[in-house]
Scaffold this motif. Structure first.
Motif, mmCIF file in Angstrom:
data_model
loop_
_atom_site.group_PDB
_atom_site.id
_atom_site.type_symbol
_atom_site.label_atom_id
_atom_site.label_comp_id
_atom_site.label_asym_id
_atom_site.label_seq_id
_atom_site.Cartn_x
_atom_site.Cartn_y
_atom_site.Cartn_z
ATOM 1 N N ALA A 131 -3.630 10.945 -4.563
ATOM 2 C CA ALA A 131 -2.860 9.801 -4.059
ATOM 3 C C ALA A 131 -3.167 9.586 -2.575
ATOM 4 O O ALA A 131 -3.319 8.443 -2.121
ATOM 5 C CB ALA A 131 -1.368 10.033 -4.275
ATOM 6 N N GLU A 182 0.647 11.659 -10.068
ATOM 7 C CA GLU A 182 -0.075 12.927 -9.883
ATOM 8 C C GLU A 182 0.837 14.139 -10.061
ATOM 9 O O GLU A 182 0.401 15.175 -10.583
ATOM 10 C CB GLU A 182 -0.736 12.926 -8.495
ATOM 11 N N ARG A 231 2.106 1.645 -3.520
ATOM 12 C CA ARG A 231 1.000 2.131 -4.361
ATOM 13 C C ARG A 231 0.854 3.652 -4.222
ATOM 14 O O ARG A 231 0.670 4.371 -5.212
ATOM 15 C CB ARG A 231 -0.322 1.459 -3.964
ATOM 16 N N ALA A 232 0.945 4.113 -2.968
ATOM 17 C CA ALA A 232 0.846 5.566 -2.733
ATOM 18 C C ALA A 232 1.973 6.301 -3.451
ATOM 19 O O ALA A 232 1.768 7.383 -4.016
ATOM 20 C CB ALA A 232 0.872 5.859 -1.230
ATOM 21 N N VAL A 237 0.809 -1.212 0.000
ATOM 22 C CA VAL A 237 0.000 0.000 0.000
ATOM 23 C C VAL A 237 0.853 1.278 0.000
ATOM 24 O O VAL A 237 0.454 2.303 -0.576
ATOM 25 C CB VAL A 237 -1.011 -0.054 1.179
ATOM 26 N N ARG A 245 1.203 6.456 -7.172
ATOM 27 C CA ARG A 245 0.171 7.469 -7.452
ATOM 28 C C ARG A 245 0.694 8.885 -7.227
ATOM 29 O O ARG A 245 0.254 9.830 -7.881
ATOM 30 C CB ARG A 245 -1.071 7.190 -6.598
ATOM 31 N N GLU A 246 1.612 9.043 -6.283
ATOM 32 C CA GLU A 246 2.216 10.360 -6.040
ATOM 33 C C GLU A 246 2.984 10.834 -7.288
ATOM 34 O O GLU A 246 2.818 11.969 -7.737
ATOM 35 C CB GLU A 246 3.158 10.247 -4.837
ATOM 36 N N HIS A 267 -6.606 7.988 -2.139
ATOM 37 C CA HIS A 267 -6.537 6.554 -2.454
ATOM 38 C C HIS A 267 -5.880 5.770 -1.311
ATOM 39 O O HIS A 267 -6.317 4.672 -0.980
ATOM 40 C CB HIS A 267 -5.764 6.317 -3.760
ATOM 41 N N TYR A 268 -4.833 6.344 -0.706
ATOM 42 C CA TYR A 268 -4.173 5.665 0.418
ATOM 43 C C TYR A 268 -5.152 5.507 1.588
ATOM 44 O O TYR A 268 -5.232 4.430 2.194
ATOM 45 C CB TYR A 268 -2.939 6.465 0.868
ATOM 46 N N GLU A 303 -7.550 2.771 0.825
ATOM 47 C CA GLU A 303 -6.998 1.418 0.865
ATOM 48 C C GLU A 303 -6.612 0.977 2.275
ATOM 49 O O GLU A 303 -6.526 -0.223 2.545
ATOM 50 C CB GLU A 303 -5.788 1.322 -0.082
ATOM 51 N N THR A 304 -6.366 1.936 3.169
ATOM 52 C CA THR A 304 -5.972 1.560 4.540
ATOM 53 C C THR A 304 -7.108 1.731 5.544
ATOM 54 O O THR A 304 -7.066 1.153 6.618
ATOM 55 C CB THR A 304 -4.766 2.403 5.027
#
Lengths: 228, 228
Positions: free
Chosen positions: B85, A115, A107-108, A104, A111-112, B88-89, B92-93
């Motif tokens: 981002a 973006e 993933r962040a 996770v 996405r960072e 989304h984090y 997901e958490t």
């Protein structure tokens, strides 16, 4: 499916996906890479951003994408727009060859970086904005925003990168980085301060999914283009 | 955790999350709404985008966010940047009170609206770009890009909206829409052509999570602000 201008909005759920794309559009390019990585067959419907003042502004295409820009993807009976939203849809419906890590926090990080590029850089240097900025100032304007963004991307990569943007697996971040580096070169941005960006870009140059998605390999790329 | 300028980059995984925020920043506002909706307790660390030429440019804060902008969220021992981002984090958490629908096509629609706003509108009218555009032209510039984007958002909402942007559940799209409507009003954009946008904005005005996240309810909102 035979795509004519009058049949733009029709979407057959059983058809091969159709990507409305422009060879040099970095947002179209992101989606082309994602489709290629996941080995999803698709047809390209070229939309010229130049011809007749921009085909993306015609009434029929506005029904496909009300933002009047590429890409748009017709898939599974739906028309999707916005490149990052499309990549997420592909990830959620076609999990093969993941574009997001399992972890996770990674993933962040993906996405960072996505973006920073897709909200912090590309929108400020895209064609429609540069037309608004004017011929005289557009190069300096584009360089300014790309440089600002690349400083942040390079800093993010300094803690996240392995072989690619985040670790050793190709992700959405890489799908966004490569087209942005191409744009940086178009605007003659000095890329020497960004060795990690350059290394990853070089690493991906030879990847078949990235190669096939390159502007010079698109059906609508002008034949007279140098360095094709 | 006592946050001093010299301890900016330290993140204790057991601490209450810290949001680096500016009261009027629409990107900070998106994250404030998401945190409130999910009922995640957090402390605000105000970063003034105005004072001393912008506190986001100081060396210490640049270590937190190399894009030199808000928000940044310190949570679970990590520092996250970029509002979408971060959302989304959190999703997901902290799956409670979801910000994305279950249905994959509705998820794509949420992300589409998010991206129209977060890549297609906000980056073109944020403070740092308007400084670059110049005092004389900035209002017209902001109006132009907000109007272009809102036309597309309204069109997207015409097929997706229920009580909120996508159906009857609040999503990330709503977290992005409300701050963008506020900005549109600041720049005196004529909002009458966007009845669905206006209806959803009104609907969310009274929601406690949105109310608490509003600029006028932030600790760094100047006390002399009219309409507080």
């Amino acid at each position: 499916m035979n795509v004519k201008s009058t049949t733009f909005p029709l979407v057959n759920p059983l058809s091969k996906p159709i990507l409305y794309s422009y060879w040099r559009s970095s947002c179209s390019w992101r989606v082309r890479i994602a489709l290629n990585l996941k080995e999803i067959p698709y047809d390209i419907k070229p939309i010229s951003l130049i011809k007749s003042g921009g085909e993306q502004h015609c009434n029929e295409y506005r029904e496909v994408n009300p933002m009047e820009q590429v890409p748009a993807l017709q898939i599974d009976g739906h028309t999707l727009i916005e490149s990052v939203a499309i990549m997420h849809y592909l990830e959620e419906t076609r999990p093969q060859r993941p574009l997001l890590p399992q972890d996770v926090h990674k993933r962040a990080k993906v996405r960072e970086i996505v973006e920073i590029i897709c909200s912090g850089i590309q929108p400020l240097q895209n064609l429609i904005v540069l037309i608004h900025v004017g011929e005289e100032k557009k190069k300096e304007w584009a360089q300014h925003w790309i440089t600002r963004g690349f400083r942040a991307v390079e800093k993010a990569l300094s803690t996240s990168a392995g072989k690619y943007c985040v670790g050793d697996e190709i992700s959405m971040a890489d799908c966004c980085l490569v087209p942005q580096v191409f744009n940086a070169r178009r605007f003659h941005v000095d890329l020497r301060p960004y060795p990690i960006i350059l290394r990853i870009d070089r690493e991906l140059e030879a990847n078949p999914a990235f190669r096939a998605a390159h502007p010079s390999n698109q059906p609508d790329c002008p034949p007279e283009l140098p360095n094709k």
